[in-house]
Scaffold this active site. Sequence first.
Site, PDB file in Angstrom:
ATOM      1  N   HIS A 238       0.604  -1.693   0.071  1.00  0.00           N
ATOM      2  CA  HIS A 238       0.034   0.241   0.094  1.00  0.00           C
ATOM      3  C   HIS A 238       0.999   1.056   0.205  1.00  0.00           C
ATOM      4  CE1 HIS A 238      -3.413  -2.257   1.348  1.00  0.00           C
ATOM      5  NE2 HIS A 238      -2.980  -3.358   1.689  1.00  0.00           N
TER       6      HIS A 238
HETATM    7  O1  RIB Z   1      -3.100  -0.463   5.658  1.00  0.00           O
HETATM    8  C1  RIB Z   1      -2.422   0.234   4.912  1.00  0.00           C
HETATM    9  C2  RIB Z   1      -1.172   0.052   5.688  1.00  0.00           C
HETATM   10  O2  RIB Z   1      -1.106  -1.402   6.233  1.00  0.00           O
HETATM   11  C3  RIB Z   1      -0.208   0.284   4.993  1.00  0.00           C
HETATM   12  O3  RIB Z   1       0.798   1.867   5.683  1.00  0.00           O
HETATM   13  C4  RIB Z   1       0.924  -0.630   5.471  1.00  0.00           C
HETATM   14  O4  RIB Z   1       2.391  -0.163   6.330  1.00  0.00           O
HETATM   15  C5  RIB Z   1      -0.392  -1.098   6.635  1.00  0.00           C
HETATM   16  O5  RIB Z   1       0.561  -1.137   7.764  1.00  0.00           O
END
Ligand code: RIB
Length: 312
Positions: A238
């Site tokens: 993400h």
């Molecule tokens: O939901 C997104 C987040 O979840 C990202 O920043 C990733 O590091 C996980 O922790």
Amino acid sequence: MPRKVILDIDPGIDDAVALVMALFDPRLEVLAVTATGGNVPAEQATANLQALVGLLDPPRLPRLGLAPADTALPEKPFNMHGADGLGGINLPRAQLHGGHVSEKVIWETLRAHPREITIVALGPLTNLSRVLTRDPSIVELIGEVVIAGGTVQGAGNVTPVVDFNFYCDPRAARHVVREPVTKTLVPLETTGQVIFGFDLLDQLPDDSSRAGDILRRMLPHAFRAHRQLLGSEGISMHDVVALVAVTNPELFERTTVAADVETGGELTAGMLVVDRRTVRQWRPNLDLLVNCDVPAVKDCILRGLAVAGAGT
Ligand code: RIB
Ligand code: CA
């Protein structure tokens, strides 16, 4: 001119991959990287940040911010990143001396480069909220904030309606979303469109490079965690997609919305709420990236990793 950025991260595997790309991207000037608790407790986040930057030894060394030790994190239903947060590779601790807490580094860096900086928030928004609480006027010196997290139409990754970053600190998320600053949100339903298969492991920079070595040791855990915990044969990164939204915004479909963040409720604390009423009552306050050109984003990521490999 390279774009001036501050990365605020909770390393975490995808945070670490985004960091590797950002530090070697000639389009970015990474002025500071600040740690926050989230995927891992604060002390581990700081240790991971220091170890990663120490090992990568980028051409321009950014200022580093230490995650505040007093950030209370809620119980996590599961951990995608391994006990050390980086897939169990247990990097050697870097003996970086001194150092200031993240909110101070962010505040000082913003004041040194007024209205020029994009804050790329890839973890819980605790640090940014603390900066804004410490000095509300600093908001006028922020160029833009790009935030990885939130979810609008799609499913959350912690509760059915909440993403991890907003789940960890709903009040901080509400605080930032309500601030009068240009904000772009890259929600889960967009970042989650970009899924890499196992062939990613063959496309990483060679392990003769420092970046390639770290990536090749770290990423197999991401595949194991996605399979065992999510039943997925591919991985989402993400934070890496959110970084591409900074370097290549043309690859994303953007819409302006009026939104707020719920801070109560066992199932809803951290939920991003968008005003879709026929007669909208809330003022538009953030840009939402609702779709992306998946093949082009994947190509950007592979090219960015190759550049990092060539530079280390
Ligand atoms: O939901 C997104 C987040 O979840 C990202 O920043 C990733 O590091 C996980 O922790
Ligand atoms: Ca993160």
